[in-house]
Write a protein that holds these residues in place. Structure first.
Motif, PDB file in Angstrom:
ATOM      1  N   ARG A 125      23.947  27.312  57.120  1.00  0.00           N
ATOM      2  CA  ARG A 125      22.573  27.818  57.221  1.00  0.00           C
ATOM      3  C   ARG A 125      22.445  29.218  56.637  1.00  0.00           C
ATOM      4  NH1 ARG A 125      19.542  24.644  60.430  1.00  0.00           N
ATOM      5  NH2 ARG A 125      20.676  23.341  61.877  1.00  0.00           N
ATOM      6  N   GLU A 126      23.471  30.039  56.861  1.00  0.00           N
ATOM      7  CA  GLU A 126      23.407  31.450  56.478  1.00  0.00           C
ATOM      8  C   GLU A 126      24.520  31.791  55.493  1.00  0.00           C
ATOM      9  OE1 GLU A 126      20.917  33.324  57.463  1.00  0.00           O
ATOM     10  OE2 GLU A 126      20.132  31.787  58.855  1.00  0.00           O
ATOM     11  N   GLU A 127      24.195  32.605  54.510  1.00  0.00           N
ATOM     12  CA  GLU A 127      25.167  33.027  53.506  1.00  0.00           C
ATOM     13  C   GLU A 127      26.333  33.785  54.137  1.00  0.00           C
ATOM     14  OE1 GLU A 127      24.822  34.792  48.979  1.00  0.00           O
ATOM     15  OE2 GLU A 127      23.041  34.735  50.231  1.00  0.00           O
ATOM     16  N   GLU A 128      26.042  34.618  55.158  1.00  0.00           N
ATOM     17  CA  GLU A 128      27.104  35.381  55.827  1.00  0.00           C
ATOM     18  C   GLU A 128      28.129  34.450  56.468  1.00  0.00           C
ATOM     19  OE1 GLU A 128      23.608  35.953  57.366  1.00  0.00           O
ATOM     20  OE2 GLU A 128      23.436  36.707  55.317  1.00  0.00           O
ATOM     21  N   ASP A 129      27.660  33.325  57.029  1.00  0.00           N
ATOM     22  CA  ASP A 129      28.578  32.368  57.649  1.00  0.00           C
ATOM     23  C   ASP A 129      29.463  31.695  56.599  1.00  0.00           C
ATOM     24  OD1 ASP A 129      27.550  32.891  60.215  1.00  0.00           O
ATOM     25  OD2 ASP A 129      25.953  31.422  59.923  1.00  0.00           O
ATOM     26  N   ALA A 130      28.890  31.415  55.438  1.00  0.00           N
ATOM     27  CA  ALA A 130      29.685  30.841  54.351  1.00  0.00           C
ATOM     28  C   ALA A 130      30.760  31.829  53.902  1.00  0.00           C
ATOM     29  CB  ALA A 130      28.777  30.451  53.183  1.00  0.00           C
ATOM     30  N   LEU A 131      30.399  33.106  53.794  1.00  0.00           N
ATOM     31  CA  LEU A 131      31.377  34.125  53.387  1.00  0.00           C
ATOM     32  C   LEU A 131      32.489  34.273  54.424  1.00  0.00           C
ATOM     33  CD1 LEU A 131      28.870  36.733  51.941  1.00  0.00           C
ATOM     34  CD2 LEU A 131      30.455  35.275  50.637  1.00  0.00           C
ATOM     35  N   LYS A 132      32.147  34.180  55.710  1.00  0.00           N
ATOM     36  CA  LYS A 132      33.167  34.227  56.765  1.00  0.00           C
ATOM     37  C   LYS A 132      34.104  33.031  56.654  1.00  0.00           C
ATOM     38  CE  LYS A 132      30.316  36.686  60.115  1.00  0.00           C
ATOM     39  NZ  LYS A 132      29.518  36.547  61.348  1.00  0.00           N
ATOM     40  N   ALA A 133      33.547  31.871  56.366  1.00  0.00           N
ATOM     41  CA  ALA A 133      34.369  30.669  56.214  1.00  0.00           C
ATOM     42  C   ALA A 133      35.343  30.819  55.054  1.00  0.00           C
ATOM     43  CB  ALA A 133      33.481  29.445  56.016  1.00  0.00           C
ATOM     44  N   VAL A 134      34.892  31.442  53.958  1.00  0.00           N
ATOM     45  CA  VAL A 134      35.781  31.675  52.815  1.00  0.00           C
ATOM     46  C   VAL A 134      36.964  32.533  53.249  1.00  0.00           C
ATOM     47  CG1 VAL A 134      35.984  32.865  50.587  1.00  0.00           C
ATOM     48  CG2 VAL A 134      34.059  31.333  51.019  1.00  0.00           C
ATOM     49  N   GLN A 135      36.698  33.588  53.994  1.00  0.00           N
ATOM     50  CA  GLN A 135      37.778  34.466  54.465  1.00  0.00           C
ATOM     51  C   GLN A 135      38.746  33.701  55.361  1.00  0.00           C
ATOM     52  OE1 GLN A 135      35.558  37.663  56.308  1.00  0.00           O
ATOM     53  NE2 GLN A 135      35.682  38.914  54.457  1.00  0.00           N
ATOM     54  N   GLU A 136      38.196  32.929  56.282  1.00  0.00           N
ATOM     55  CA  GLU A 136      39.015  32.157  57.220  1.00  0.00           C
ATOM     56  C   GLU A 136      39.910  31.153  56.486  1.00  0.00           C
ATOM     57  OE1 GLU A 136      40.227  30.629  61.009  1.00  0.00           O
ATOM     58  OE2 GLU A 136      38.929  32.353  60.659  1.00  0.00           O
ATOM     59  N   ILE A 137      39.307  30.359  55.623  1.00  0.00           N
ATOM     60  CA  ILE A 137      40.062  29.313  54.924  1.00  0.00           C
ATOM     61  C   ILE A 137      41.064  29.931  53.960  1.00  0.00           C
ATOM     62  CG2 ILE A 137      39.884  27.348  53.344  1.00  0.00           C
ATOM     63  CD1 ILE A 137      37.069  26.838  54.648  1.00  0.00           C
ATOM     64  N   SER A 138      40.662  30.962  53.236  1.00  0.00           N
ATOM     65  CA  SER A 138      41.578  31.629  52.299  1.00  0.00           C
ATOM     66  C   SER A 138      42.764  32.236  53.031  1.00  0.00           C
ATOM     67  CB  SER A 138      40.849  32.726  51.521  1.00  0.00           C
ATOM     68  OG  SER A 138      39.858  32.166  50.704  1.00  0.00           O
ATOM     69  N   GLY A 139      42.509  32.793  54.219  1.00  0.00           N
ATOM     70  CA  GLY A 139      43.578  33.387  55.003  1.00  0.00           C
ATOM     71  C   GLY A 139      44.607  32.374  55.460  1.00  0.00           C
ATOM     72  N   GLU A 140      44.163  31.170  55.755  1.00  0.00           N
ATOM     73  CA  GLU A 140      45.071  30.117  56.228  1.00  0.00           C
ATOM     74  C   GLU A 140      45.685  29.313  55.088  1.00  0.00           C
ATOM     75  OE1 GLU A 140      43.225  27.649  59.156  1.00  0.00           O
ATOM     76  OE2 GLU A 140      42.559  29.358  60.346  1.00  0.00           O
ATOM     77  N   HIS A 141      45.017  29.268  53.955  1.00  0.00           N
ATOM     78  CA  HIS A 141      45.460  28.430  52.831  1.00  0.00           C
ATOM     79  C   HIS A 141      45.348  29.246  51.543  1.00  0.00           C
ATOM     80  CE1 HIS A 141      45.437  24.950  55.491  1.00  0.00           C
ATOM     81  NE2 HIS A 141      44.308  25.440  55.966  1.00  0.00           N
ATOM     82  N   GLY A 142      46.236  30.212  51.409  1.00  0.00           N
ATOM     83  CA  GLY A 142      46.176  31.168  50.310  1.00  0.00           C
ATOM     84  C   GLY A 142      46.287  30.578  48.920  1.00  0.00           C
ATOM     85  N   GLY A 149      28.823  30.184  47.563  1.00  0.00           N
ATOM     86  CA  GLY A 149      27.691  30.328  46.660  1.00  0.00           C
ATOM     87  C   GLY A 149      26.436  29.856  47.367  1.00  0.00           C
ATOM     88  N   VAL A 150      25.351  29.785  46.624  1.00  0.00           N
ATOM     89  CA  VAL A 150      24.083  29.307  47.181  1.00  0.00           C
ATOM     90  C   VAL A 150      23.521  28.261  46.218  1.00  0.00           C
ATOM     91  CG1 VAL A 150      21.764  29.912  47.954  1.00  0.00           C
ATOM     92  CG2 VAL A 150      23.654  31.519  48.313  1.00  0.00           C
ATOM     93  N   LEU A 151      23.313  27.075  46.732  1.00  0.00           N
ATOM     94  CA  LEU A 151      22.705  26.006  45.936  1.00  0.00           C
ATOM     95  C   LEU A 151      21.200  26.177  45.893  1.00  0.00           C
ATOM     96  CD1 LEU A 151      24.646  22.986  47.490  1.00  0.00           C
ATOM     97  CD2 LEU A 151      25.199  24.235  45.391  1.00  0.00           C
ATOM     98  N   ASN A 152      20.626  25.813  44.783  1.00  0.00           N
ATOM     99  CA  ASN A 152      19.178  25.800  44.590  1.00  0.00           C
ATOM    100  C   ASN A 152      18.541  27.179  44.760  1.00  0.00           C
ATOM    101  OD1 ASN A 152      16.895  24.302  43.848  1.00  0.00           O
ATOM    102  ND2 ASN A 152      16.192  24.265  45.954  1.00  0.00           N
TER     103      ASN A 152
END
Length: 157
Positions: A125-142, A149-152
């Motif tokens: 829903r929110e761009e900030e949440d997507a950015l947090k997810a990137v940090q989380e996933i990147s941290g666990e799976h380097g 990004g943002v679609l549309n």
């Protein structure tokens, strides 16, 4: 012959892809949608995915005339799935785990595999949440490729 992603990208507007990606139709109105893309870094040849595919596509989706509400879009994405998922998973067994990791992100509303794989997506829903997810996933799976990004986003068209 061009692959299916070339014509769809040249259009530079949301479209529906059907069949093997060779049938393009205008998409209904869509909201701006924050997205996280994740690729586990394993080759996933489109040609090999189609060789693995049993050739039976689900009946074409009955696409609503308007998907501008985020919840409607997320519901539609979850309902439709991706017919190529089993064939791509045979080549890249990590794909279901990537989808599960996206789904496990705190604010991910829908997740799935994009196209013929191996890139997967999560809608937020929110761009900030997507950015947090990137940090989380990147941290666990380097070693994985992970981007937000943002679609549309209208200024892109």
């Amino acid at each position: 012959m061009l692959s299916a992603d070339v014509p769809v990208c040249l259009n530079c507007a949301p479209v529906l892809m059907r069949g093997a990606g060779d049938i393009l139709e205008p998409a209904p109105p869509l909201p701006e949608t924050p997205v996280v893309l994740v690729n586990p870094g394993r080759p996933c040849s489109t040609a090999q995915v189609f060789r693995n595919f049993d050739g039976v596509f689900a009946p074409p989706a009955d696409v609503p005339d308007d998907l501008s509400d985020f919840d409607d879009l997320a519901w539609f994405v979850e309902q439709e799935g991706n017919d190529l998922l089993p064939a791509a998973t045979a080549l890249v067994p990590e794909i279901p785990a990537v989808i599960e990791i996206l789904q496990a992100q705190v604010c991910c509303v829908a997740a799935g595999m994009s196209g013929s794989g191996a890139t997967c997506f999560g809608l937020f829903r929110e761009e900030e949440d997507a950015l947090k997810a990137v940090q989380e996933i990147s941290g666990e799976h380097g070693s994985w490729w992970v981007r937000a990004g943002v679609l549309n986003r209208p200024e892109r068209y």
